[in-house]
Design an enzyme around this catalytic site. Structure first.
Site, PDB file in Angstrom:
ATOM      1  N   ARG A 117       7.024 -13.060   9.233  1.00  0.00           N
ATOM      2  CA  ARG A 117       7.451 -11.835   9.074  1.00  0.00           C
ATOM      3  C   ARG A 117       8.868 -11.458   9.895  1.00  0.00           C
ATOM      4  NH1 ARG A 117       3.806  -7.313  11.305  1.00  0.00           N
ATOM      5  NH2 ARG A 117       5.823  -6.246  10.908  1.00  0.00           N
ATOM      6  N   GLU A 174       0.975  -1.175  -0.074  1.00  0.00           N
ATOM      7  CA  GLU A 174       0.002   0.102   0.189  1.00  0.00           C
ATOM      8  C   GLU A 174       0.989   1.188  -0.180  1.00  0.00           C
ATOM      9  OE1 GLU A 174      -3.534   2.209   2.505  1.00  0.00           O
ATOM     10  OE2 GLU A 174      -2.409   0.435   3.618  1.00  0.00           O
ATOM     11  N   LYS A 229       3.489   0.787   9.968  1.00  0.00           N
ATOM     12  CA  LYS A 229       3.803   1.843   9.398  1.00  0.00           C
ATOM     13  C   LYS A 229       3.023   3.253  10.073  1.00  0.00           C
ATOM     14  CE  LYS A 229       2.472   0.747   5.225  1.00  0.00           C
ATOM     15  NZ  LYS A 229       2.128   0.715   3.689  1.00  0.00           N
TER      16      LYS A 229
END
Length: 825
Positions: free
Chosen positions: A450, A230, A460
């Site tokens: 991850r 994104e 973020k």
């Protein structure tokens, strides 16, 4: 040079392996030398080389096998002689019969005196070689020959010779000069790098990357993967892993890799972020086969939303957000769940038009409100947003959620395998449900762990908080785990990619330390980083050399003693020099020390400061250049006290947070490190004026640094961690207020280990600690305690943007981000 690829196959192939402690360095080096000289115009053919696992080899098996013309040649000596004779135009076997005979003599000499079975005293043999090289650069002729390469290998494989080198025993200045020169040659360095990489890659280690995941129904040439970030922030190291793995498997199956910008939320997205994502992927060497946007499919997604409503599998809900959240948590169905299809279509049209009623609604998938997997409790798949979209402007007032758009666009774009982090695992069932509900082609999911690092935030939203509060200079701040941040800190692309690929596609979730990543980076930069000198300005010690040179003069010295290709630097000599206070405080009267790159000297006088008797103000030294530097305990860096020295700033950093891992309910502001940037004024040798922004160097006895700005300003050199415990430890320490008991014990255990290491360093007069050097220059008026380099209770200050306001990149602008080229090219 891409070490993961073997050299081009032409006619000859050699297999190498390790046999006992013996490694066929000579044959690997020969292959690289021949391939470097070979081309079609001179008729020579390249050699394909391959490392084989020797763990199951029998003792009598050779560690070198050459396959040529349906035959096999074995053993190091035989293969080496064959190659030298076959590629005779390269002169490896001499220029005439006499030189060829002499080369054979030296090969026999090397094998007899330095072979793996000879573990006796080598002094007489070494003396003979040293004497022979007194007036010679090479053993035979005036260029490198097979004799040099075989002797070099024999010495490198000799455990006795290795011990002599390590212990500092004198092996002869001419032999030393020859050995170091041969070791530094390009083809030797390349062959060593290939051998190390190949041997490590063949080891069946636990940390070996798990890439053999067996992609379901994967067909060669038909696999399509994608990376859908994104554009709401800068790429961080976690994104880099996802991008690299998706590209890796696309290339592994000769398939296609798509970069898709998931621009479905105009509240968060900016064109700046989109452009930097593309730029960062380019820096990582990731080249997508296609670039798309989810916004390209807004019309199709809208039609699929209508289709799912008409199938009775979605409804428009006007329940307020808080109530909806509570109902999903408790498994309570919404009052709107059983509305008719017609009513839902009318409501969805209100959302599409952005009416007053429509703006209070969202579209939800009708799955299972009682499912134990809360991701299946009627998730929201469309919502309203009146903000202008960066690409579509005000055309749309409704936007799909990621969970609705992603599976649809994956299927429409031909994605066969979606590789994503396992934080989405609960939503995998939702992903499959949407594809089935809309009768779309199935996409296979593989989720991997991850990257989670200690003292590091990868959210973020939380990173944006630090930017907005002014605690960092921007998204490219060296304390940030963004791609730009860690590159600016001195991480090389080569090291980052190697580390991520060693993590593989494993599904095991672990909290990683930073040490291994920075240790890999050190192995990349150390062979090529120029060596420079710096002394700290705080309590700088002026030194008068009693018998020093009458006039200032300079000499050209190598920037890297083990790699002459790095170039030379100008070193100035004067009877007035400058040294660090930390060094001067350790000296005793009449002690013999070594001034690095000059020679030995005796300490004749030590003058202390009148205001602080603990501080040395001046020293007097007497040169003793005939002294043996191997017998001194203290080797110190220095600078000539001349106008040519340049002022610099050394920058060191701490982690942004004080807790190894933030828990779900932790308040971020409670764990912000009070001071995380440390500046130290210093002086450096004049050669640093030749550096450019992004250049990586080593300040001897201080550590590795990267130049962070243009050299026409006061140069800022950022300290690059080397992976050692001292450079990885949090200077602020673990936040003791809310950390668990087990965490406290672990931190205490690590501190005790580090304390023992530090004590050993102090007792052996090791290099000046980077942390101590930086701490020494801090204004102690704001410091309550400085203990073993750990700084506490220092007020956090806001850092201004180093580069000013970050510009919005555009397609027609060349990236200002510096590249980190492969060091072997």
């Amino acid at each position: 040079m891409d070490l993961s690829k073997t050299i081009q196959i032409m006619a000859t192939k050699i297999f190498f392996s390790k046999q006992g402690n013996s490694i066929p360095y000579a044959n690997i080096a020969l292959a690289y030398y021949i391939n470097g000289q070979s081309n079609e115009s001179n008729g020579t053919q390249k050699i394909d080389i391959e490392w084989k696992d020797s763990s199951n080899s029998k003792n009598n098996e050779s560690n070198v096998e050459l396959i040529v013309d349906n035959g096999k040649i074995v053993d190091t000596e035989n293969v080496a002689r064959y190659l030298a004779r076959t590629y005779k135009d390269l002169g490896l076997y001499g220029s005439d019969t006499i030189s060829s005979t002499l080369i054979d003599q030296w090969i026999d000499f090397a094998l007899i005196n330095f072979g793996p079975k000879n573990l006796k005293d080598l002094d007489s043999a070494l003396d003979e070689v040293n004497h022979h090289l007194t007036l010679r650069t090479f053993l035979v002729d005036y260029k490198i020959t097979l004799a040099d390469i075989i002797l070099w290998e024999s010495l490198k494989n000799s455990p006795v010779f290795k011990h002599m080198l390590k212990s500092g025993k004198d092996i002869g200045i001419y032999l030393t000069r020859w050995y170091n020169y041969v070791s530094s040659l390009d083809f030797i360095q390349e062959s060593l790098a290939w051998q190390t990489w190949s041997a490590e890659s063949s080891k069946p280690r636990k940390e070996q990357p798990n890439m053999n995941i067996g992609l379901t129904n994967a067909e060669l040439g038909k696999v399509v993967t994608r990376f859908p970030p994104e554009p709401s922030g800068y790429l961080h190291i976690g994104h880099a892993k996802a991008a690299l793995l998706n590209e890796y498997f696309a290339r592994e199956y000769n398939g296609k890799f798509i970069l898709r910008l998931d621009d479905t939320n105009p509240s968060k997205e900016k064109q700046e972020f989109e452009e930097t994502i593309k730029e960062d992927l380019s820096h990582l060497g990731i080249c997508p086969d296609a670039i798309s946007h989810t916004s390209n499919y807004f019309e199709e997604l809208y039609q699929y939303a209508i289709k799912i409503i008409k199938k009775g599998l979605a409804y428009v809900d006007d329940t307020d957000v808080n109530t909806m959240r509570e109902q999903r948590m408790d498994g309570i169905a919404s009052k709107c769940r059983d509305l008719s299809i017609e009513e839902n279509l009318q409501r969805f049209d209100d959302m599409f038009k952005g009416t007053e009623f429509g703006l209070n609604c969202c579209l939800r998938a009708k799955i299972d409100m009682e499912n134990l997997n809360k991701a299946l409790r009627d998730p929201v798949i469309y919502r309203c947003n009146l903000l202008s979209h960066p690409r579509t402007g005000n055309q749309w007032k409704i936007y799909p959620t990621y969970d609705f758009a992603c599976p649809i666009v994956d299927s429409v774009e031909g994605v066969t395998h979606a590789l994503r982090t396992n934080e989405y695992r609960d939503r995998n069932a939702q992903y499959d449900w949407i594809l089935n509900a809309l009768d779309l082609r199935k996409v296979y999911i593989w989720d991997f762990s991850r990257l989670n690092f200690v003292y590091t935030l990868l959210s973020k939203r939380k990173l944006a908080w630090f930017v907005e509060k002014g605690f960092v200079s921007g998204w490219d701040d060296p304390r940030f785990p963004t791609v730009r941040g860690i590159l600016r800190r001195g991480m090389t692309v080569e090291a980052l990619k190697k580390y991520i690929l060693t993590q593989g596609a494993s599904q095991n979730t672990v909290l990683l330390e930073w040490d291994k990543l920075w240790a890999i980076n050190k192995s990349v930069i150390d062979p090529v980083a120029p060596r420079h000198t710096t002394v700290l300005e705080k309590d700088l010690v002026k030194v008068n050399i009693i018998n020093g040179p009458e006039n200032i003069y300079s000499k050209d010295l190598p920037k890297h003693k083990k790699n002459p290709d790095v170039g030379t630097k100008k070193t100035w000599y004067s009877s007035k020099i400058l040294i660090d206070q930390e060094d001067a405080k350790t000296f005793d009267i009449e002690e013999e020390i070594t001034l690095m790159d000059w020679g030995n000297a005796f300490v004749k006088a030590i003058h202390k400061s009148t205001s602080n008797p603990e501080v040395v103000s001046e020293l007097e030294l007497q040169l003793h250049l005939e002294g043996d530097f191997k017998k001194t305990k203290k080797k110190v860096t220095w600078l000539a006290d001349i106008p040519e020295v340049i002022k610099v700033v050394l920058v060191d950093y701490d982690y942004l947070i004080t807790k190894r891992k933030l828990e779900e309910n932790d308040e971020l502001q409670d764990y912000v490190t009070e001071q995380s940037e440390f500046l130290t004024d210093a002086l450096a040798d004049s050669n640093v004026r030749e550096l450019k922004k992004g250049n990586i160097i080593q300040f001897e006895r201080k550590g590795y640094y990267i130049l962070d700005n243009d050299i026409n300003e006061i140069p800022r050199f950022i300290s690059i961690p080397d992976g050692k415990a001292s450079s990885m430890a949090s200077k602020a320490g673990e936040n003791e207020n809310t950390s668990s008991k087990s965490s406290k014990k672990q931190v205490k255990k690590e501190e005790n280990k580090q304390g023992k290491k530090d004590n050993k360093k102090d007792n052996s007069n090791a290099d000046v600690s980077s942390v101590r050097s930086i701490s020494a220059s801090i204004d102690t008026t704001n410091v309550n305690a400085i203990d073993d380099g750990v700084i506490s209770n220092i007020k956090m200050y806001r850092v201004p943007g180093i580069y000013g306001n970050f510009p919005i990149p555009s397609h027609d602008k060349i990236s200002k981000m510096y590249n980190s080229p492969n060091i072997y090219i």
